[in-house]
Design a protein around this motif. Structure first.
Motif, PDB file in Angstrom:
ATOM      1  N   SER A   1       4.717 -14.210  -3.489  1.00 47.83           N
ATOM      2  CA  SER A   1       3.552 -13.961  -3.038  1.00 47.83           C
ATOM      3  C   SER A   1       3.896 -12.234  -1.751  1.00 47.83           C
ATOM      4  O   SER A   1       4.879 -12.483  -1.732  1.00 47.83           O
ATOM      5  CB  SER A   1       3.374 -14.699  -1.451  1.00 47.83           C
ATOM      6  OG  SER A   1       2.186 -15.609  -1.576  1.00 47.83           O
ATOM      7  N   TYR A   2       3.434 -11.205  -2.686  1.00 52.90           N
ATOM      8  CA  TYR A   2       3.464  -9.920  -2.780  1.00 52.90           C
ATOM      9  C   TYR A   2       2.178  -9.203  -2.165  1.00 52.90           C
ATOM     10  O   TYR A   2       1.489  -9.526  -2.832  1.00 52.90           O
ATOM     11  CB  TYR A   2       4.204  -9.146  -3.890  1.00 52.90           C
ATOM     12  CG  TYR A   2       4.703  -7.613  -3.028  1.00 52.90           C
ATOM     13  CD1 TYR A   2       5.876  -7.578  -2.720  1.00 52.90           C
ATOM     14  CD2 TYR A   2       3.473  -7.053  -4.042  1.00 52.90           C
ATOM     15  CE1 TYR A   2       5.884  -6.080  -2.996  1.00 52.90           C
ATOM     16  CE2 TYR A   2       4.515  -5.475  -3.930  1.00 52.90           C
ATOM     17  CZ  TYR A   2       5.511  -5.284  -3.315  1.00 52.90           C
ATOM     18  OH  TYR A   2       5.889  -3.797  -3.334  1.00 52.90           O
ATOM     19  N   ASP A   3       2.096  -8.156  -0.894  1.00 53.36           N
ATOM     20  CA  ASP A   3       0.729  -7.740  -0.723  1.00 53.36           C
ATOM     21  C   ASP A   3       1.322  -6.077  -1.236  1.00 53.36           C
ATOM     22  O   ASP A   3       1.936  -5.057  -0.785  1.00 53.36           O
ATOM     23  CB  ASP A   3       1.587  -7.096   0.444  1.00 53.36           C
ATOM     24  CG  ASP A   3       0.108  -6.611   1.181  1.00 53.36           C
ATOM     25  OD1 ASP A   3      -0.656  -5.574   0.654  1.00 53.36           O
ATOM     26  OD2 ASP A   3       0.155  -6.298   2.459  1.00 53.36           O
ATOM     27  N   TYR A   4       0.613  -5.826  -2.054  1.00 50.98           N
ATOM     28  CA  TYR A   4      -0.068  -4.619  -3.123  1.00 50.98           C
ATOM     29  C   TYR A   4      -0.396  -3.936  -2.146  1.00 50.98           C
ATOM     30  O   TYR A   4      -0.460  -2.350  -2.594  1.00 50.98           O
ATOM     31  CB  TYR A   4      -0.172  -5.595  -4.133  1.00 50.98           C
ATOM     32  CG  TYR A   4       0.446  -6.103  -5.785  1.00 50.98           C
ATOM     33  CD1 TYR A   4       2.017  -4.824  -6.203  1.00 50.98           C
ATOM     34  CD2 TYR A   4       0.379  -7.755  -5.499  1.00 50.98           C
ATOM     35  CE1 TYR A   4       2.342  -5.790  -7.241  1.00 50.98           C
ATOM     36  CE2 TYR A   4       1.298  -7.975  -6.526  1.00 50.98           C
ATOM     37  CZ  TYR A   4       2.061  -7.585  -7.234  1.00 50.98           C
ATOM     38  OH  TYR A   4       2.927  -8.079  -8.344  1.00 50.98           O
TER      39      TYR A   4
ATOM     40  N   ALA B   1       1.246   5.313  -7.444  1.00 53.51           N
ATOM     41  CA  ALA B   1       2.757   5.727  -8.484  1.00 53.51           C
ATOM     42  C   ALA B   1       3.338   4.546  -9.387  1.00 53.51           C
ATOM     43  O   ALA B   1       3.059   4.285 -10.336  1.00 53.51           O
ATOM     44  CB  ALA B   1       3.619   6.801  -8.447  1.00 53.51           C
ATOM     45  N   GLU B   2       3.262   3.805  -8.433  1.00 51.03           N
ATOM     46  CA  GLU B   2       3.808   2.460  -8.807  1.00 51.03           C
ATOM     47  C   GLU B   2       2.889   1.310  -9.372  1.00 51.03           C
ATOM     48  O   GLU B   2       3.614   0.490 -10.105  1.00 51.03           O
ATOM     49  CB  GLU B   2       4.597   1.914  -7.412  1.00 51.03           C
ATOM     50  CG  GLU B   2       5.346   2.060  -6.352  1.00 51.03           C
ATOM     51  CD  GLU B   2       6.356   1.719  -4.716  1.00 51.03           C
ATOM     52  OE1 GLU B   2       7.332   1.830  -4.950  1.00 51.03           O
ATOM     53  OE2 GLU B   2       4.949   1.714  -4.289  1.00 51.03           O
ATOM     54  N   MET B   3       1.851   1.321  -8.582  1.00 51.01           N
ATOM     55  CA  MET B   3       0.670   0.362  -9.157  1.00 51.01           C
ATOM     56  C   MET B   3       0.030   1.594 -10.268  1.00 51.01           C
ATOM     57  O   MET B   3       0.132   0.191 -10.902  1.00 51.01           O
ATOM     58  CB  MET B   3      -0.409   1.036  -8.385  1.00 51.01           C
ATOM     59  CG  MET B   3      -0.212  -0.293  -6.711  1.00 51.01           C
ATOM     60  SD  MET B   3       0.148  -1.858  -6.802  1.00 51.01           S
ATOM     61  CE  MET B   3      -0.879  -2.541  -8.022  1.00 51.01           C
ATOM     62  N   GLN B   4       0.411   2.201 -10.779  1.00 52.29           N
ATOM     63  CA  GLN B   4      -0.110   2.381 -12.179  1.00 52.29           C
ATOM     64  C   GLN B   4       1.411   2.373 -13.299  1.00 52.29           C
ATOM     65  O   GLN B   4       1.543   2.388 -14.132  1.00 52.29           O
ATOM     66  CB  GLN B   4       0.155   3.905 -12.332  1.00 52.29           C
ATOM     67  CG  GLN B   4      -0.807   4.936 -13.971  1.00 52.29           C
ATOM     68  CD  GLN B   4      -0.639   6.652 -13.787  1.00 52.29           C
ATOM     69  OE1 GLN B   4      -0.317   7.246 -12.581  1.00 52.29           O
ATOM     70  NE2 GLN B   4      -1.356   6.782 -14.813  1.00 52.29           N
TER      71      GLN B   4
END
Length: 112
Positions: A12-15, A21-24
């Motif tokens: 479980s991680y809160d994106y 940039a990290e999401m891309q």
């Protein structure tokens, strides 16, 4: 070839705290990995019932009989791949970006 589901379980991680940039970068990892499966002609379809047996691949190359679910994990998504055997499908799971984040890939034969 048979159909196998690769089920992605991640901690479980809160994106919402991740930068664009990290999401891309994460999205590109997933696209590249799935694209490699597509390029091999081993990407299948969705929406089938899963068998009860399978294997789980964890970070570090640890493979266990499964399926098992850790309390702090969540099902992220899944894809269907085509492989000759459960072992071949497990090989396709290597390199999955979920493993980089401490997640796992559950590999299950598809019934039907």
């Amino acid at each position: 070839m048979k159909d196998f589901a690769l089920i992605f379980r991640q901690p479980s991680y809160d994106y919402s705290n991740a930068s664009p940039a990290e999401m891309q970068a994460l999205s590109k990892k997933w696209q590249d990995w799935v694209g490699g499966i597509v390029a091999q002609g081993k990407f299948g379809n969705h929406g089938a019932r899963l068998a009860l047996d399978g294997k789980v691949l964890k970070a570090g190359g640890v493979i266990t009989d499964g399926p098992f679910v850790e309390i702090r994990e969540r099902l992220g998504s899944f894809i269907i791949v085509k492989a000759e055997s459960l072992e071949d499908a497990t090989t396709l799971a290597h390199g999955c970006p979920a493993l980089d984040a401490g997640g796992s890939v559950e590999i299950r034969p598809v019934v039907g």
